[in-house]
Design an enzyme around this catalytic site. Sequence first.
Site, PDB file in Angstrom:
ATOM      1  N   MET A  14       0.843  -1.202   0.000  1.00 18.91           N
ATOM      2  CA  MET A  14       0.000   0.000   0.000  1.00 18.91           C
ATOM      3  C   MET A  14       0.879   1.253   0.000  1.00 18.91           C
ATOM      4  O   MET A  14       0.422   2.343   0.376  1.00 18.91           O
ATOM      5  CB  MET A  14      -0.933   0.000   1.208  1.00 18.91           C
ATOM      6  CG  MET A  14      -1.907  -1.189   1.152  1.00 18.91           C
ATOM      7  SD  MET A  14      -3.465  -0.889   1.982  1.00 18.91           S
ATOM      8  CE  MET A  14      -2.913  -0.612   3.637  1.00 18.91           C
ATOM      9  N   GLY A  15       2.143   1.092  -0.405  1.00 19.29           N
ATOM     10  CA  GLY A  15       3.015   2.257  -0.535  1.00 19.29           C
ATOM     11  C   GLY A  15       3.561   2.745   0.800  1.00 19.29           C
ATOM     12  O   GLY A  15       3.564   1.998   1.777  1.00 19.29           O
ATOM     13  N   GLY A  64      11.175  -2.574   5.405  1.00 21.63           N
ATOM     14  CA  GLY A  64      10.417  -3.838   5.479  1.00 21.63           C
ATOM     15  C   GLY A  64       9.913  -4.245   4.108  1.00 21.63           C
ATOM     16  O   GLY A  64      10.051  -5.400   3.680  1.00 21.63           O
ATOM     17  N   HIS A  65       9.339  -3.285   3.375  1.00 23.18           N
ATOM     18  CA  HIS A  65       8.866  -3.567   2.010  1.00 23.18           C
ATOM     19  C   HIS A  65      10.044  -3.963   1.119  1.00 23.18           C
ATOM     20  O   HIS A  65       9.946  -4.866   0.299  1.00 23.18           O
ATOM     21  CB  HIS A  65       8.204  -2.327   1.408  1.00 23.18           C
ATOM     22  CG  HIS A  65       6.948  -1.893   2.091  1.00 23.18           C
ATOM     23  ND1 HIS A  65       6.857  -0.712   2.782  1.00 23.18           N
ATOM     24  CD2 HIS A  65       5.723  -2.469   2.184  1.00 23.18           C
ATOM     25  CE1 HIS A  65       5.639  -0.565   3.266  1.00 23.18           C
ATOM     26  NE2 HIS A  65       4.926  -1.623   2.926  1.00 23.18           N
ATOM     27  N   GLN A  98     -10.260  -2.488   2.443  1.00 22.56           N
ATOM     28  CA  GLN A  98      -9.749  -3.188   3.627  1.00 22.56           C
ATOM     29  C   GLN A  98      -9.654  -2.293   4.854  1.00 22.56           C
ATOM     30  O   GLN A  98      -9.208  -2.729   5.908  1.00 22.56           O
ATOM     31  CB  GLN A  98      -8.407  -3.857   3.331  1.00 22.56           C
ATOM     32  CG  GLN A  98      -7.225  -2.907   3.219  1.00 22.56           C
ATOM     33  CD  GLN A  98      -5.968  -3.665   2.798  1.00 22.56           C
ATOM     34  OE1 GLN A  98      -5.846  -4.130   1.679  1.00 22.56           O
ATOM     35  NE2 GLN A  98      -5.031  -3.814   3.718  1.00 22.56           N
ATOM     36  N   GLY A 157       4.791 -10.329   3.869  1.00 22.68           N
ATOM     37  CA  GLY A 157       5.609 -10.219   5.070  1.00 22.68           C
ATOM     38  C   GLY A 157       4.957 -10.866   6.280  1.00 22.68           C
ATOM     39  O   GLY A 157       3.738 -10.799   6.453  1.00 22.68           O
ATOM     40  N   LYS A 162       5.211  -9.677   9.052  1.00 23.45           N
ATOM     41  CA  LYS A 162       4.745  -8.557   9.883  1.00 23.45           C
ATOM     42  C   LYS A 162       3.225  -8.651  10.049  1.00 23.45           C
ATOM     43  O   LYS A 162       2.689  -8.430  11.130  1.00 23.45           O
ATOM     44  CB  LYS A 162       5.127  -7.231   9.208  1.00 23.45           C
ATOM     45  CG  LYS A 162       4.340  -6.013   9.620  1.00 23.45           C
ATOM     46  CD  LYS A 162       4.730  -5.570  11.002  1.00 23.45           C
ATOM     47  CE  LYS A 162       4.076  -4.298  11.492  1.00 23.45           C
ATOM     48  NZ  LYS A 162       2.818  -3.908  10.970  1.00 23.45           N
ATOM     49  N   VAL A 207      10.788  -7.297   9.570  1.00 24.51           N
ATOM     50  CA  VAL A 207      11.957  -6.417   9.732  1.00 24.51           C
ATOM     51  C   VAL A 207      11.663  -5.397  10.835  1.00 24.51           C
ATOM     52  O   VAL A 207      10.600  -4.764  10.836  1.00 24.51           O
ATOM     53  CB  VAL A 207      12.290  -5.685   8.406  1.00 24.51           C
ATOM     54  CG1 VAL A 207      13.474  -4.744   8.591  1.00 24.51           C
ATOM     55  CG2 VAL A 207      12.574  -6.693   7.302  1.00 24.51           C
ATOM     56  N   SER A 218       6.647  -0.133  10.049  1.00 22.56           N
ATOM     57  CA  SER A 218       5.275  -0.043   9.539  1.00 22.56           C
ATOM     58  C   SER A 218       5.080   1.334   8.926  1.00 22.56           C
ATOM     59  O   SER A 218       5.635   2.325   9.419  1.00 22.56           O
ATOM     60  CB  SER A 218       4.278  -0.235  10.687  1.00 22.56           C
ATOM     61  OG  SER A 218       2.996   0.227  10.298  1.00 22.56           O
TER      62      SER A 218
HETATM   63  P1  AMP Z   1       1.510  -2.795   3.562  1.00 22.10           P
HETATM   64  O1  AMP Z   1       2.055  -1.790   2.590  1.00 22.10           O
HETATM   65  O2  AMP Z   1       1.578  -2.374   4.989  1.00 22.10           O
HETATM   66  O3  AMP Z   1       0.174  -3.333   3.147  1.00 22.10           O
HETATM   67  O4  AMP Z   1       2.491  -4.042   3.490  1.00 22.10           O
HETATM   68  C1  AMP Z   1       2.806  -4.646   2.266  1.00 22.10           C
HETATM   69  C2  AMP Z   1       3.597  -5.887   2.519  1.00 22.10           C
HETATM   70  O5  AMP Z   1       4.798  -5.549   3.219  1.00 22.10           O
HETATM   71  C3  AMP Z   1       2.853  -6.915   3.394  1.00 22.10           C
HETATM   72  O6  AMP Z   1       3.131  -8.218   2.915  1.00 22.10           O
HETATM   73  C4  AMP Z   1       3.474  -6.683   4.743  1.00 22.10           C
HETATM   74  O7  AMP Z   1       3.414  -7.818   5.575  1.00 22.10           O
HETATM   75  C5  AMP Z   1       4.899  -6.354   4.365  1.00 22.10           C
HETATM   76  N1  AMP Z   1       5.553  -5.617   5.446  1.00 22.10           N
HETATM   77  C6  AMP Z   1       5.173  -4.444   5.999  1.00 22.10           C
HETATM   78  N2  AMP Z   1       5.993  -4.114   7.018  1.00 22.10           N
HETATM   79  C7  AMP Z   1       6.905  -5.103   7.118  1.00 22.10           C
HETATM   80  C8  AMP Z   1       7.997  -5.375   7.989  1.00 22.10           C
HETATM   81  N3  AMP Z   1       8.332  -4.543   8.980  1.00 22.10           N
HETATM   82  N4  AMP Z   1       8.707  -6.503   7.813  1.00 22.10           N
HETATM   83  C9  AMP Z   1       8.375  -7.368   6.816  1.00 22.10           C
HETATM   84  N5  AMP Z   1       7.355  -7.186   5.962  1.00 22.10           N
HETATM   85  C10 AMP Z   1       6.631  -6.067   6.109  1.00 22.10           C
END
Ligand code: AMP
Length: 288
Positions: free
Chosen positions: A30-31, A36-37, A61, A155, A157, A184, A193
């Site tokens: 989601m950018g 982590g990304h 969501q 992830g 996470k 991460v 996050s």
């Molecule tokens: P999001 O942009 O928050 O929807 O996350 C996109 C992807 O990045 C998802 O698969 C998350 O689980 C992963 N992700 C976000 N934060 C982390 C992190 N700290 N460590 C590992 N993966 C992450």
Amino acid sequence: MEVVTTISEVRALVRQVKRSGRRVCLVPTMGALHAGHMSLVDVAREHAEFVLLYVFVNPTQFNSAADFETYPLTLEADIEACRTARVDAVFCPSATDIYPNGIETTKDRPRGCRVTAGDVSWPLEGEHRPGHFDGVTTVISLMFHITEPDCAVFGEKDFQQLKVIEQLVRDQHFAVEIIPAPLVRDDDGLALSSRNVRLSPEGRARALVLSQALSQAAERVAAGERRAGQLLEEARGVLSQPGVELEYVAIADSVTLQPLEMISGPCRMLVAANVDGVRLIDNMLLEP
Ligand code: AMP
């Protein structure tokens, strides 16, 4: 690196890549990209010759309008980060392209088609964010149909989300390999996050109790504690700090996410709390 915005462009691109015999790995995001990304991109690279990352803040969501409206948007910086990380293509579609029927509901029912998440989605996040995982399974199904990847990285996470996606792929017979990527953390233990940017310096310091509660439990389990109730009581003690509003802390089976009473093998401890009005989640492996 290519940047594509329309469904027809990304379809044509992926089909051309596959015709050349290369595997395509999708990295859904989601950018507001952070390290982590980017670790997901590294994992994707190990599994495919072509890494396609999408940036789409999925409106279906979010179960809180305020959370959706304040979600950080940093598309220009995200595209630059992808270029540096040698992502092969970024897909950033509009919500009207992804949801041609809109996302409005009539008599509490969405007008467009949705994909309902399975029973792994029911506990924990499912109890606290009604409808959230249906939005996730809907957007991931759409994106899998649109981009037809060979594999996709998620992830740990968002541990329950990963399990929900694994069930989606099993139950709906998607021919997409799901690859988990480790969580991460920052040097001080805070799980990275996109929402962390909304924390004040004081809130960020307070938020450390989430990872501290999990680490303490992991150490206690390694040292021989097996009673989930005892571990949860200790974790609640660590988490009961001013400014930290606990939603849940649980010890659950790593596949079904059902709560455990006794720890007999590797399992997960998961926590969700509001700090400074920012909803944070974290989880850790518990290994006897
Ligand atoms: P999001 O942009 O928050 O929807 O996350 C996109 C992807 O990045 C998802 O698969 C998350 O689980 C992963 N992700 C976000 N934060 C982390 C992190 N700290 N460590 C590992 N993966 C992450």
